[in-house]
Design an enzyme around this catalytic site. Structure first.
Site: not given
Ligand SMILES: CC(C)(COP(=O)(O)OP(=O)(O)OC[C@H]1O[C@@H](n2cnc3c(N)ncnc32)[C@H](O)[C@@H]1OP(=O)(O)O)[C@@H](O)C(=O)NCCC(=O)NCCS
Length: 182
Positions: A78, A111, A116, A123
């Site tokens: 996260a 998983e 999400n 991923y």
């Molecule tokens: C999933 C998570 C870890 C992504 O972290 P992040 O730092 O925002 O990711 P990045 O900035 O590196 O984004 C990389 C890619 O993810 C995707 N992405 C990130 N946020 C997104 C959103 N809100 N909607 C759609 N795609 C998204 C995009 O493909 C993005 O690529 P781009 O910047 O070229 O469009 C974050 O949203 C998070 O902490 N979510 C809550 C916890 C969670 O769901 N963990 C995973 C459990 S399986």
């Protein structure tokens, strides 16, 4: 375009826990409790690895994975809500994948809730594919999980250039072995 965030990557320590638990509570319907992270921090076996990303002395993201033989499995991951969509998740996940690779992993699984989309997009961008659906995997809401996998961790190496996607398309016939199919 927003400036890339400088990160210090390190093993999770007790002093990270306050921030980690806050992020955990903001990110997940059923957050892990402090003791679960404490067990991982104190656990010095070679199987589990809990890594944090710090920015200006503040812990803003974390990831935990296990590694057994040639397989790594992402347990938790996260980013602090204020630092999302700025490349932090990509940087940290790439770090964990490279680390798993150097430990000998060939395949990586995880998983993810079917709802999400942000996590699934990240991923997929790094080369994970959906290989199975686990029905009602999450007891809190009864939601299904996708099992996602990178069949060959070497594919991640070229993620920062267009070559990576071409490589994936060429090798799309390869897939992760799993007993549960979509
Ligand atoms: C999933 C998570 C870890 C992504 O972290 P992040 O730092 O925002 O990711 P990045 O900035 O590196 O984004 C990389 C890619 O993810 C995707 N992405 C990130 N946020 C997104 C959103 N809100 N909607 C759609 N795609 C998204 C995009 O493909 C993005 O690529 P781009 O910047 O070229 O469009 C974050 O949203 C998070 O902490 N979510 C809550 C916890 C969670 O769901 N963990 C995973 C459990 S399986």
């Amino acid at each position: 375009m927003r400036k890339k965030i400088d990160l210090e990557i390190d093993y999770m320590q007790e002093s990270d826990l306050k921030d980690v638990l806050w992020i955990e509570r903001k990110s997940f319907i059923t957050p892990w409790r402090g003791n679960a992270f404490r067990r991982e921090i104190e656990n010095d076996d070679d199987f589990s690895h809990f890594i944090v990303a710090r920015h200006k002395n503040r812990t803003i993201a974390f990831i935990g994975f296990t590694h057994v033989l040639d397989e790594a499995h992402i347990l938790t991951f996260a980013v602090h809500p204020k630092f999302r969509q700025r490349g932090v998740g990509t940087q940290l996940l790439m770090y964990a994948l490279n680390m798993a690779k150097s430990l000998g992993a060939k395949k990586v699984t995880l998983e993810v809730r079917v709802s999400n989309i942000p996590a699934q997009s990240l991923y997929r961008k790094l080369g994970f594919q959906v290989v199975a659906l686990r029905k009602r995997f999450y007891p809190d809401t009864g939601e299904d999980a996708y099992i996602m996998c990178i069949p060959n961790i070497d594919w991640v190496r070229d993620v920062n250039n267009g070559h990576f996607n071409n490589l994936l398309r060429r090798k799309k016939n390869m897939s992760c072995e799993t007993d549960i199919r979509l």
